[in-house]
Design an enzyme around this catalytic site. Sequence first.
Site, PDB file in Angstrom:
ATOM      1  N   LYS A 157      -3.172   7.696 -14.545  1.00 22.82           N
ATOM      2  CA  LYS A 157      -3.395   7.044 -15.826  1.00 22.82           C
ATOM      3  C   LYS A 157      -2.156   6.263 -16.267  1.00 22.82           C
ATOM      4  O   LYS A 157      -2.253   5.112 -16.732  1.00 22.82           O
ATOM      5  CB  LYS A 157      -3.783   8.080 -16.875  1.00 22.82           C
ATOM      6  CG  LYS A 157      -5.166   8.679 -16.644  1.00 22.82           C
ATOM      7  CD  LYS A 157      -5.471   9.787 -17.641  1.00 22.82           C
ATOM      8  CE  LYS A 157      -6.878  10.347 -17.411  1.00 22.82           C
ATOM      9  NZ  LYS A 157      -7.215  11.444 -18.339  1.00 22.82           N
ATOM     10  N   SER A 210     -10.711  13.727 -22.200  1.00 22.53           N
ATOM     11  CA  SER A 210      -9.307  13.302 -22.163  1.00 22.53           C
ATOM     12  C   SER A 210      -9.019  12.143 -23.104  1.00 22.53           C
ATOM     13  O   SER A 210      -7.854  11.828 -23.351  1.00 22.53           O
ATOM     14  CB  SER A 210      -8.911  12.920 -20.731  1.00 22.53           C
ATOM     15  OG  SER A 210      -9.626  11.781 -20.295  1.00 22.53           O
TER      16      SER A 210
END
Length: 819
Positions: free
Chosen positions: A713, A670
């Site tokens: 996030k 990611s």
Amino acid sequence: MPGEIKGGAPLAAERLCWRCDTSGWAFETTEDLEDLGEVIGQARAVEAIHFAVGIEQPGYNIFALGPEGLDKHGIVRRFLEAKAAGQAAPADWCYVNNFREAHAPKAIRLPPGRGVAFKEDMARLVTDLHDVLISAFESEEYRTRRQVIEEELKERQQASASEVEAAAKEKGLALVRTPLGFAFAPVSEGKLVPPEAFEHFPKEAREKIEADIEELQKRLQAALEKTPLWIKETREKVRALNQEIAQLAVGHLIGALSDAYADLPEIMAYLGEVRQDVIGNVDLFLQQPKQGAGPPPAREGEAGRNPLRRYRVNLVVHNHAAGKDPKSDDTEGRAPVVYEDNPTFDRLLGYIEHRAEMGALVTDFNLIRPGALHKANGGYLILDARKVLTRPLAWDGLKRALFAKEIRTEPLAHMAGLLSTSSLEPAPIPLNLKIVLIGDRQLYYLLSFHDPEFGDLFKVSADFDEVIDRSAANDRLYARQVATLARENALRPFGREAVGRVLEQAARQAGDAERLSAQTDTIADLLREADHWAGTEGREIVERDDVQKAIDKQVYRQDRVRQRMQEQITRGTVLIDDRGAKVGQINGLSVLSLGGFSFGRPSRISARVRLGRGDLVDIEREVELGGPLHSKGVLILRGFLSSHYASDRPLSLSASLVFEQSYGGVDGDSASSAELYALLSAIAEVPIKQSFAVTGSVNQYGEVQAIGGVNEKIEGFFDLCAERGLTGEQGVLIPDSNVKHLMLRPDVIEAVRDDRFRIYPVTSIEQGIEILTGLPAGLRGPDGHFPEDSLNHRVEARLVALAEQRRAFARGGGEEEKG
């Protein structure tokens, strides 16, 4: 226009979270809703259970797989109980004594409900037999007939002794009984001659007397040798008398009981064996003292042997009106549904107890105890797969029973081959049931791969989904599920807006604005906690604020680690910038999960570039802190660079990438887009705005791909920025394909609405680099070149320059070698 990249607008606040529209719901509180009688979003699993239960073929047992918290057990049990309610109760099973081979008890099958009656009838029969036999053997008729037999023996013994005694008298001798037996002695004038006087008899007289005594002793010996035979004949006559009396006494009792079970051949055969054994062992009853109506029945586990235990019935399974009041007049039963929470070998297949008796451990058929397979036979058994696999030999025992289609009860030590001592060998009981194993997907796939027998026994997988597709219909069903959970847990009614907030949290738990979480366990916890906070406020109805408070408190109880990590950043221990711009440096985002709580953490990623041979060094991998997925993402960057820029020249740089101040393992791809942004910045020597954080993976074509944990996030970087102060310039770049997953906190949404924080969806590296640097990325024109003012032009120009430097360096080195 040629050379331009489209896109780059931040998301509107309305796209950051799905807000449940409750205006169309026709209820005010959950009290107005009916209980949910169906399963939402698990059509595949429910169809699999329907199929497995309906098919009458061996091996079609079920493995219900899926993550924890889906209430798999509850769903399976409710379905099975509904199915079992329409099925007939299975047979009762009991163990009885094997009068020929006591070590091999017999198993008898009875129609459901008749096992209890048979056990009680046999206990009553033993009591009645005891009373009748004692009365019969205490009767005047029996005593007279037995006395006649015994007198006959006495008369024969006396007649034999009288004959010898008369012969002795004729010879002037007397038969004398001494402590050592019979003896003969001379008689004179009616008195026994003392030994000292006998010594003075003439020699001829003594010799004659001694010869007579020897002859008489032979006759006496012959008479005495007949006595054991006479005693044996007398005993046989007494035994015949006892059997005659016993047969007359017990015949009508056992006959009456046989009439009650005339439709059951096994019972009839057993009662016949009981009749013969009682007649042959009358003494067992006569040894018991008469106490009122009969001997007090000893408990099955008591010490001390009761000889009448041999006639008991050990009812191991009885299914009389299963699930109903046994005192009810309704005798229609149902198939059993059993859950065994401790599936050891003994608790699955049954076991044999022992009792201490005079310093030794003994057992008999009364001490055979049933297992879960006995109790569920003819119905359904639910087991936790992990528990079965972790109990010694439980899995092997279960498979053996399913393959053999019978339950064989034996000690665990025998199964393991650890004991060779003799024990009971109960007759096996035929097995016919459906088993449902409940476990996670990993366990199912491991069993499928490693156990070749698993597929033969569990042919049906009921795969439970962890998310439910959102729709207006499913939203209403989910609301009914909330109402059902509230009533099941005796909670206050939930208002319409509170239910809407629960659905929003379910979408957050699913990590998808278009899905709802099927994790009913966590939803039930949320409802309980919201009810608690409503109670502290004195409310009778749970409102939206109560649900929000429950969510906030859940986070607060678990976010100590997140808070401490945040403090390390704000205090400058961990270096993260949220202002300014720097070359080759970017803020990446990762997710940490601790004990079911997940949170986002920003990390500084840096890149350094110099002349080289096309090496792209992943420092995390070099020190074995990077996982394979992270390493894969880094290798993709090299493919992007070599194919996207100066493809006609060798890649002539040496670059290093690292997660700064990372002291643990790093895995996942990611951060690959953030690493590529940092690398492009370092190559082009163009600074990246540190007010942004980036997440998203990238492929070799430069397309930004979806990642997991997008909400955590974003919130992780937002919390850092909010702590330091929101400037309106800060934000996060996310993959455009993750927009549908956004379910952000209200404070993040409010900051975006007020233009104090921004979230940019990007589809390509070009879009992202424009936002991060403020420079146009630039597209290759018809002439094959990037626009001169674009970042891509700078990257390619630097790579071309490095390639030329490398060529010149190599040429210079070659000339030196020649010289």
